[in-house]
Design a protein around this motif. Sequence first.
Motif, PDB file in Angstrom:
ATOM      1  N   PRO A 163       0.360   8.260 -16.984  1.00  0.00           N
ATOM      2  CA  PRO A 163       0.548   7.594 -15.682  1.00  0.00           C
ATOM      3  C   PRO A 163      -0.439   8.042 -14.611  1.00  0.00           C
ATOM      4  N   SER A 164      -0.903   9.289 -14.658  1.00  0.00           N
ATOM      5  CA  SER A 164      -1.820   9.765 -13.628  1.00  0.00           C
ATOM      6  C   SER A 164      -3.189   9.100 -13.717  1.00  0.00           C
ATOM      7  N   ALA A 165      -3.421   8.355 -14.792  1.00  0.00           N
ATOM      8  CA  ALA A 165      -4.680   7.616 -14.940  1.00  0.00           C
ATOM      9  C   ALA A 165      -4.598   6.237 -14.308  1.00  0.00           C
ATOM     10  N   PHE A 166      -3.539   5.939 -13.563  1.00  0.00           N
ATOM     11  CA  PHE A 166      -3.356   4.636 -12.926  1.00  0.00           C
ATOM     12  C   PHE A 166      -2.959   4.825 -11.468  1.00  0.00           C
ATOM     13  N   PHE A 167      -3.374   3.875 -10.641  1.00  0.00           N
ATOM     14  CA  PHE A 167      -2.992   3.932  -9.231  1.00  0.00           C
ATOM     15  C   PHE A 167      -2.600   2.550  -8.719  1.00  0.00           C
ATOM     16  N   GLY A 168      -1.808   2.561  -7.654  1.00  0.00           N
ATOM     17  CA  GLY A 168      -1.419   1.333  -6.980  1.00  0.00           C
ATOM     18  C   GLY A 168      -2.136   1.218  -5.651  1.00  0.00           C
ATOM     19  N   ASP A 169      -2.472  -0.025  -5.265  1.00  0.00           N
ATOM     20  CA  ASP A 169      -3.134  -0.230  -3.980  1.00  0.00           C
ATOM     21  C   ASP A 169      -2.984  -1.669  -3.534  1.00  0.00           C
ATOM     22  N   THR A 170      -3.510  -1.943  -2.344  1.00  0.00           N
ATOM     23  CA  THR A 170      -3.598  -3.308  -1.841  1.00  0.00           C
ATOM     24  C   THR A 170      -4.828  -3.405  -0.958  1.00  0.00           C
ATOM     25  N   HIS A 171      -5.385  -4.620  -0.845  1.00  0.00           N
ATOM     26  CA  HIS A 171      -6.670  -4.825  -0.168  1.00  0.00           C
ATOM     27  C   HIS A 171      -6.534  -5.906   0.900  1.00  0.00           C
ATOM     28  N   THR A 172      -7.243  -5.729   2.004  1.00  0.00           N
ATOM     29  CA  THR A 172      -7.305  -6.752   3.042  1.00  0.00           C
ATOM     30  C   THR A 172      -8.761  -7.031   3.384  1.00  0.00           C
ATOM     31  N   ALA A 173      -8.964  -8.075   4.184  1.00  0.00           N
ATOM     32  CA  ALA A 173     -10.327  -8.437   4.585  1.00  0.00           C
ATOM     33  C   ALA A 173     -11.003  -7.314   5.368  1.00  0.00           C
ATOM     34  N   GLY A 174     -10.211  -6.561   6.131  1.00  0.00           N
ATOM     35  CA  GLY A 174     -10.775  -5.466   6.914  1.00  0.00           C
ATOM     36  C   GLY A 174     -10.991  -4.199   6.124  1.00  0.00           C
TER      37      GLY A 174
END
Length: 229
Positions: A163-174
């Motif tokens: 599991p430590s080889a994966f991450f969660g994120d989100t992206h915006t235009a800024g």
Amino acid sequence: MRRTPVRLAALSALTVGALALSGGAALAQDGQVDEPSSFTSMFTVMATPDMVIGQNNQPAPGQPGATGSFDYRINSDEEVICYDLRLEGVTGEYQSPARTATHIHEAASGASGPPRIAFPNPSGDGDTRTSSGCLQGPFTTGVMANGQDSGAGFSLKQIEANPSAFFGDTHTAGFTAGTVRGQLTPVPMGGVETGAGGADDSAAPIALGAAAVVAAGAAGVVAFRRSRA
């Protein structure tokens, strides 16, 4: 239809998700399924802007003051992942070359890596955005690499194995590299039933998110509220 558990602090409606791409188009997320009757593992993410990494593997700080709390429940036998995602202080329109702007990527802390799963983007009024549901593989992200989708061949068992080889994120235009990011951390299941199976519609307290990792480590138990609609 059964719905996935929703954390007590985020009682919003299920978001079936749309992404505002750079061209302004919106694409619905496919693969939505009912919650399975049991899970093989659970993970949580405390996402912060200081953990964001750019494509060159250099720090690319995300949105100041923003945070994310992402909870995942996996049934790897059925290739189903259920998610409860909560963003605080993330502003602006989502933007990503992927189908949505909210992902699980494969990469260790301090490194960049491709998205493997694209989730419906959290939505909501004010500074809080949430998204909940379940997706079933095979997973696609809409990002092409070496002639195939970056989700091609991916299995949830890979998360369970490391599991430590994966991450969660989100992206915006800024903040195209990411507004917030965090590595997956296992949550002890503690022998407590975690699925939506059974006929009982009663609710039990939820203990998920970053604070729950500490609590679960001490008590060895993570409790879920189960609901059926």
